[in-house]
Design a protein around this motif. Structure first.
Motif, PDB file in Angstrom:
ATOM      1  N   MET A 184       0.862  -1.322   0.093  1.00  0.00           N
ATOM      2  CA  MET A 184       0.058   0.038  -0.107  1.00  0.00           C
ATOM      3  C   MET A 184       0.810   1.303   0.018  1.00  0.00           C
ATOM      4  O   MET A 184       1.918   1.227   0.555  1.00  0.00           O
ATOM      5  N   ASN A 185       0.536   2.238  -0.573  1.00  0.00           N
ATOM      6  CA  ASN A 185       1.262   3.320  -0.644  1.00  0.00           C
ATOM      7  C   ASN A 185       0.822   4.209   0.763  1.00  0.00           C
ATOM      8  O   ASN A 185       0.003   4.611   1.109  1.00  0.00           O
ATOM      9  N   GLU A 186       2.081   4.437   1.613  1.00  0.00           N
ATOM     10  CA  GLU A 186       1.953   5.210   2.599  1.00  0.00           C
ATOM     11  C   GLU A 186       0.820   4.726   3.555  1.00  0.00           C
ATOM     12  O   GLU A 186       0.040   5.871   3.997  1.00  0.00           O
ATOM     13  N   PRO A 187       0.625   3.829   4.026  1.00  0.00           N
ATOM     14  CA  PRO A 187      -0.199   3.451   5.155  1.00  0.00           C
ATOM     15  C   PRO A 187       0.180   4.040   6.486  1.00  0.00           C
ATOM     16  O   PRO A 187       1.031   4.312   6.764  1.00  0.00           O
ATOM     17  N   ILE A 188      -1.042   4.536   7.173  1.00  0.00           N
ATOM     18  CA  ILE A 188      -0.576   5.073   8.475  1.00  0.00           C
ATOM     19  C   ILE A 188      -1.667   4.373   9.411  1.00  0.00           C
ATOM     20  O   ILE A 188      -2.597   3.632   9.281  1.00  0.00           O
ATOM     21  N   LYS A 206      -6.542  14.116  -4.971  1.00  0.00           N
ATOM     22  CA  LYS A 206      -6.080  12.448  -4.663  1.00  0.00           C
ATOM     23  C   LYS A 206      -5.990  12.386  -3.266  1.00  0.00           C
ATOM     24  O   LYS A 206      -5.474  13.205  -2.533  1.00  0.00           O
ATOM     25  N   PHE A 207      -6.200  11.338  -2.653  1.00  0.00           N
ATOM     26  CA  PHE A 207      -5.886  10.744  -1.396  1.00  0.00           C
ATOM     27  C   PHE A 207      -4.804   9.662  -1.460  1.00  0.00           C
ATOM     28  O   PHE A 207      -5.173   8.370  -1.530  1.00  0.00           O
ATOM     29  N   PHE A 208      -3.520   9.955  -1.220  1.00  0.00           N
ATOM     30  CA  PHE A 208      -2.308   9.191  -1.334  1.00  0.00           C
ATOM     31  C   PHE A 208      -2.374   8.238  -0.166  1.00  0.00           C
ATOM     32  O   PHE A 208      -1.627   7.310  -0.155  1.00  0.00           O
ATOM     33  N   VAL A 209      -2.815   8.843   1.125  1.00  0.00           N
ATOM     34  CA  VAL A 209      -2.394   8.240   2.249  1.00  0.00           C
ATOM     35  C   VAL A 209      -3.704   7.454   2.663  1.00  0.00           C
ATOM     36  O   VAL A 209      -4.843   7.917   2.923  1.00  0.00           O
ATOM     37  N   GLN A 210      -3.716   6.206   3.321  1.00  0.00           N
ATOM     38  CA  GLN A 210      -4.547   5.553   3.974  1.00  0.00           C
ATOM     39  C   GLN A 210      -4.271   4.747   5.052  1.00  0.00           C
ATOM     40  O   GLN A 210      -3.293   4.264   5.502  1.00  0.00           O
ATOM     41  N   ARG A 211      -5.465   4.944   6.001  1.00  0.00           N
ATOM     42  CA  ARG A 211      -5.506   4.160   7.316  1.00  0.00           C
ATOM     43  C   ARG A 211      -5.623   2.677   7.178  1.00  0.00           C
ATOM     44  O   ARG A 211      -6.420   2.204   6.350  1.00  0.00           O
ATOM     45  N   ILE A 212      -4.753   2.004   8.066  1.00  0.00           N
ATOM     46  CA  ILE A 212      -5.072   0.521   7.958  1.00  0.00           C
ATOM     47  C   ILE A 212      -5.949  -0.033   9.328  1.00  0.00           C
ATOM     48  O   ILE A 212      -6.370  -1.143   9.242  1.00  0.00           O
ATOM     49  N   ALA A 213      -6.377   0.929  10.076  1.00  0.00           N
ATOM     50  CA  ALA A 213      -7.269   0.783  11.157  1.00  0.00           C
ATOM     51  C   ALA A 213      -7.782   2.209  11.612  1.00  0.00           C
ATOM     52  O   ALA A 213      -7.318   3.031  11.242  1.00  0.00           O
ATOM     53  N   VAL A 277      11.132   3.981   0.876  1.00  0.00           N
ATOM     54  CA  VAL A 277      10.803   5.341   1.643  1.00  0.00           C
ATOM     55  C   VAL A 277      10.408   6.211   0.577  1.00  0.00           C
ATOM     56  O   VAL A 277      11.220   6.390  -0.533  1.00  0.00           O
ATOM     57  N   HIS A 278       9.920   7.329   0.896  1.00  0.00           N
ATOM     58  CA  HIS A 278       9.599   8.409  -0.044  1.00  0.00           C
ATOM     59  C   HIS A 278      10.133   9.529   0.468  1.00  0.00           C
ATOM     60  O   HIS A 278       9.725  10.117   1.583  1.00  0.00           O
TER      61      HIS A 278
END
Length: 376
Positions: A184-188, A206-213, A277-278
């Motif tokens: 996943m791109n940049e999970p938080i 765009k929403f590049f960041v996504q939570r996994i919880a 890393v980005h």
């Protein structure tokens, strides 16, 4: 890129497809698989053991902002042409971003048409001689997020994400052109307080960041991250034991000026094959960026999976690449479907166009310099 009209288009497209067909015979069977060296210090070609250094581009959207899987069926010749242009830049790797909503009809049902197009793209990569960094689970465009996804519990959302990765891995497992799967791109993760939003900040629509919880529920952050990583890796390994797996992350060590990696820590990332890393160095802070990047040296290959002169000069970004070459195994910039020549020739060229064109010229020059150095 410059788009022509009339019979010339058909001739050029036909020629591109013919060349791709003919070159596949010469390329697909000899394109070596990329693996991690026995001492886990770098990448190497499976066939020869020669060192492999990633030099690539993110091919995430076109000039109008459309994501690849939004036009790759109807405008396939454009994709073929873009891969040729990426190859001419001197790149050896293309990072693509696949949207979950384009690949799942339901939490359990994959979209076979999308998977067929992915297979076609993998074949194009083979014929072009470009490796693929396949980044998945994207929810960049909200209009492509199915209504059912955000209604799922954390557990069921993870199950749907696992279905995505099972399907992609099954489709791509036999191709040597697959460099890696980026989960996943940049999970938080959420903070101490629960949240109701799966997606992070909006950037250019765009929403590049996504939570996994959404809620830690008394769990440690590393515990949640490890459980998610392990479930996604398990899904991939059901069908594909060969290709590398990673997670491309925001370098919080650089953002916060200290700390330690989370997803690529020993507690979380044991099953990840390398670190991605980005980095977008800030003006006058190349040394700070290098210091932060060193924090991600954990005994695995390390790549800078995103970079661009966004907050620094092009000279500074080139300096960042040069100084990190001692311990980094690859760098990935951006290509948005227009060559430097196309951008230079635009009548309505913007400042962003000028910066991108100049950087593409610099990127190609650096490619030539790298190739020349390797041949000595």
């Amino acid at each position: 890129m410059i788009h022509h009209t009339g019979p010339l288009v058909s001739w050029r497209v036909g020629l591109c497809l013919l060349m791709a067909l003919l070159s596949r015979v010469a390329t697909a069977d000899v394109m070596p698989l990329i693996k991690v060296s026995a001492d886990r210090s770098h990448f190497e070609l499976e066939s020869s053991g020669d060192r492999f250094v990633v030099w690539g581009v993110n091919y995430d959207h076109d000039q109008t902002g459309r994501l690849l899987d939004e036009y790759w069926i109807d405008e396939w010749p454009k994709v073929v042409e873009d891969f040729g242009e990426i190859k001419q830049l001197g790149a050896n790797c293309v990072r693509i971003h696949l949207q979950l909503g384009k690949f799942l009809h339901s939490p359990q049902e994959p979209n076979q048409a999308a998977l067929a197009q992915l297979s076609k793209l993998v074949q194009l990569a083979e014929t072009t001689g470009l490796y693929l960094d396949i980044t998945g689970l994207a929810c960049y465009h909200k209009q492509n997020i199915p209504d059912w996804l955000d209604q799922l519990s954390e557990q069921d959302r993870w199950k749907a994400q696992a279905v995505f990765w099972e399907s992609v891995a099954k489709t791509c497992r036999h191709s040597p052109a697959v460099f890696c799967y980026d989960l996943m791109n940049e999970p938080i993760l959420p903070g101490k307080k629960p949240t109701t939003e799966w997606l992070g900040g909006k950037l250019d629509g765009k929403f590049f960041v996504q939570r996994i919880a959404l809620d830690l529920r008394g769990r440690e952050r590393a515990e949640v991250a490890k459980a998610w990583v392990d479930q996604m890796v398990d899904a991939i390994r059901k069908h594909d034991q060969r290709h590398l797996v990673t997670v491309g992350v925001i370098p919080w060590v650089y953002v916060f000026g200290g700390g330690k990696p989370l997803f690529h820590s020993a507690a979380v990332g044991e099953r990840l094959d390398f670190v991605a890393v980005h980095f977008y160095p800030k003006k006058g802070e190349v040394q700070n960026a290098i210091t932060a990047l060193r924090a991600y040296q954990i005994g695995k290959p390390l790549i800078v999976e995103e970079m661009f002169p966004l907050a620094c000069s092009q000279d500074e970004l080139a300096e960042f690449v040069d100084q990190s070459a001692e311990f980094v195994d690859g760098w990935v910039s951006f290509y948005w479907g227009a060559t430097a020549a196309d951008l230079h020739a635009k009548k309505d060229r913007t400042i962003a166009d000028a910066i991108t064109a100049k950087w593409l010229d610099r990127f190609r020059a650096m490619s030539i310099e790298r190739t020349t150095t390797e041949q000595k």
